[in-house]
Write an enzyme that holds these catalytic residues in place. Structure first.
Site, PDB file in Angstrom:
ATOM      1  N   CYS A 125       0.853  -1.197   0.000  1.00 23.73           N
ATOM      2  CA  CYS A 125       0.000   0.000   0.000  1.00 23.73           C
ATOM      3  C   CYS A 125       0.894   1.254   0.000  1.00 23.73           C
ATOM      4  O   CYS A 125       1.772   1.371  -0.835  1.00 23.73           O
ATOM      5  CB  CYS A 125      -0.962  -0.060   1.186  1.00 23.73           C
ATOM      6  SG  CYS A 125      -2.303   1.150   1.128  1.00 23.73           S
ATOM      7  N   ASP A 183      -7.995  -3.557  -7.813  1.00 26.53           N
ATOM      8  CA  ASP A 183      -7.630  -2.563  -6.795  1.00 26.53           C
ATOM      9  C   ASP A 183      -8.130  -1.188  -7.222  1.00 26.53           C
ATOM     10  O   ASP A 183      -7.598  -0.596  -8.166  1.00 26.53           O
ATOM     11  CB  ASP A 183      -6.110  -2.542  -6.628  1.00 26.53           C
ATOM     12  CG  ASP A 183      -5.641  -1.598  -5.526  1.00 26.53           C
ATOM     13  OD1 ASP A 183      -6.464  -0.824  -5.008  1.00 26.53           O
ATOM     14  OD2 ASP A 183      -4.442  -1.652  -5.206  1.00 26.53           O
ATOM     15  N   HIS A 214      -7.118  -4.756  -3.459  1.00 21.83           N
ATOM     16  CA  HIS A 214      -6.159  -4.040  -2.633  1.00 21.83           C
ATOM     17  C   HIS A 214      -5.997  -4.781  -1.304  1.00 21.83           C
ATOM     18  O   HIS A 214      -6.946  -5.323  -0.764  1.00 21.83           O
ATOM     19  CB  HIS A 214      -6.652  -2.613  -2.385  1.00 21.83           C
ATOM     20  CG  HIS A 214      -5.634  -1.738  -1.738  1.00 21.83           C
ATOM     21  ND1 HIS A 214      -4.532  -1.253  -2.414  1.00 21.83           N
ATOM     22  CD2 HIS A 214      -5.539  -1.255  -0.471  1.00 21.83           C
ATOM     23  CE1 HIS A 214      -3.816  -0.500  -1.602  1.00 21.83           C
ATOM     24  NE2 HIS A 214      -4.401  -0.495  -0.419  1.00 21.83           N
TER      25      HIS A 214
END
Length: 244
Positions: A125, A183, A214
């Site tokens: 991330c 994502d 994600h």
């Protein structure tokens, strides 16, 4: 390998940065991986990931990525309040401060008797972005960047001419990009923008797009893909074993 872990409080230009060190119990010297967390800092899933990597023969450094914005030891919850606070920290900290944090981590790794001095970076991330950002430092020999946010959008604060996307050509080591096709934080047009820049700059890269959402590495929550996560750890270990 059986591992051990301990904390080290590193001085940086923006204050003390608590860093957890995971490393083999065995005597000897091992290459280092800076492992950058999500916006929530060192949660239980991040700690487990770091321990897994360390057990393959690495010194894994997990810094508190927003140390100057929170008390030492802060871990945010995977809830709306934690997400809001983490995102606020992300928008508040300039990339230049992340760069100085990275240099402090490199300096630490290169002066420890249990490190070989070789350093790589990895993250998920925002941590994927920070692993990419760390690769702008010539001391980083390899980077493994999982669903890195905010590279394509140039939205993190930085001085003029110093955003991450436009500095891609400065990467000297090998870098691997891994993206989830489902994502929403890095949509197809964002991935295409990054890929075109990767090709244009001629850096040493590998590129993967997988059927995942994600945070598919996080072993808590509905988006976790255990089989895919294992494959990613194997690829990361292979990269760092070869390059470090």
């Amino acid at each position: 390998m059986i591992i051990q872990h301990h904390n080290a409080d590193l001085p940086t230009p923006t204050g003390t940065m608590r860093t957890t060190v995971y490393r083999p119990q065995a005597d000897g010297q091992f290459p280092a991986i800076i492992f950058y967390s999500e916006i929530f800092q060192q949660t239980a899933p991040i700690a487990r990931s770091a321990a897994l990597l360390a057990g393959h023969g690495f010194v894994v450094l997990v810094p508190e990525v927003f140390h100057e914005l929170n008390p030492i030891g802060t871990v945010l919850a995977y809830d709306d309040a934690g997400k809001d606070k983490g995102n606020a920290d992300k928008w508040a900290k300039p990339l230049e401060s992340h760069d100085s944090d990275t240099q402090a981590l490199i300096d630490f790794a290169q002066t420890q008797a249990y490190c070989t001095g070789s350093v790589g970076s990895m993250g998920v991330c925002i941590g994927g972005h920070l692993a990419y950002r760390a690769a702008l430092n010539p001391a980083i020999k390899a980077a493994f960047c999982l669903y890195a946010t905010d590279i394509h959008s140039d939205t993190l604060p930085a001085q003029a001419g110093n955003n991450s996307f436009e500095r891609m050509a400065d990467i000297q080591g090998e870098i691997h990009f891994i993206w989830g096709k489902q994502d929403p934080h890095v949509p197809q047009e964002g991935r295409a923008k990054i890929y075109q820049q990767v090709v244009a700059t001629g850096i040493n890269y590998q590129w993967q797009e997988v059927n995942a959402q994600h945070a598919f590495m996080r072993d808590e929550g509905e988006r976790y893909d255990p089989a895919l996560a294992i494959a990613m750890y194997q690829q990361a270990v292979a990269l760092f074993s070869r390059s470090l």
